[in-house]
Scaffold this motif. Structure first.
Motif, short mmCIF file in Angstrom:
data_model
loop_
_atom_site.label_atom_id
_atom_site.label_comp_id
_atom_site.label_asym_id
_atom_site.label_seq_id
_atom_site.Cartn_x
_atom_site.Cartn_y
_atom_site.Cartn_z
N UNK A 7 1.00 -11.75 12.88
CA UNK A 7 0.82 -12.68 11.51
C UNK A 7 0.67 -14.31 12.14
N UNK A 8 1.06 -14.55 13.23
CA UNK A 8 1.12 -15.80 13.49
C UNK A 8 -0.39 -16.39 13.83
N UNK A 9 -1.31 -15.04 14.10
CA UNK A 9 -2.76 -15.65 14.11
C UNK A 9 -3.48 -15.78 12.72
N UNK A 10 -2.99 -15.49 11.69
CA UNK A 10 -3.51 -15.73 10.35
C UNK A 10 -3.70 -17.01 9.84
N UNK A 11 -4.82 -17.47 9.49
CA UNK A 11 -5.03 -18.78 8.98
C UNK A 11 -4.33 -19.37 7.90
N UNK A 12 -3.89 -18.19 6.85
CA UNK A 12 -3.09 -18.31 5.63
C UNK A 12 -1.79 -18.61 6.08
N UNK A 13 -0.93 -17.81 7.11
CA UNK A 13 0.28 -18.11 7.62
C UNK A 13 0.50 -19.36 8.46
N UNK A 14 -0.69 -20.08 9.02
CA UNK A 14 -0.44 -21.31 9.53
C UNK A 14 -0.71 -22.44 8.67
N UNK A 15 -1.23 -22.16 7.50
CA UNK A 15 -1.27 -23.22 6.39
C UNK A 15 0.09 -23.14 5.78
#
Length: 124
Positions: A7-15
């Motif tokens: 999940x750490x790869x997902x842009x929405x999680x990073x944002x």
């Protein structure tokens, strides 16, 4: 699109993580640091923007993942609404409000895009 393994790869999680860090930083400002209820509310909503993406990622169905992305979306909107509280109570400046508003928009747009992608993927 390459297969996402974490999940750490997902842009929405990073944002969501960026939003959470901004909120936590703002909660250290004089005035707000003493308003425990408001501070706790906005912190919970900010953390929820990233945690629901992570939780949805771990679900066993795309429908469940989309549901959790929707919850993350709602949490980002709650942070945006709370930003007005912070501004109206003079806890943050207009510039800080604008930054918070921009970060919530980023989270919302990335979640919406990912939800649309997952929905379209199911139709193929």
């Amino acid at each position: 699109m390459a297969k996402v393994e974490r999940f750490e790869e997902l842009d929405c999680w990073k944002a969501g993580r960026e939003l959470m860090n901004l909120v936590f930083d703002l909660c250290e400002k004089p005035g707000l640091v003493q308003d425990f209820d408001t501070k706790a509310q906005i912190k919970r909503a900010a953390v929820s923007t990233m945690n629901n993406v992570a939780e949805g990622f771990g679900r066993f169905s795309k429908i469940e993942f989309i549901r959790f992305l929707g919850i993350a979306q709602s949490s980002a909107l709650e942070v945006r609404s709370m930003a007005y509280v912070l501004l109206d109570r003079n806890y943050i400046t207009q510039l800080e409000f604008d930054s918070l508003h921009e970060k919530t928009n980023k989270v919302i747009n990335l979640n919406n895009g990912f939800i649309r992608y997952l929905q379209a993927k199911g139709k193929a």
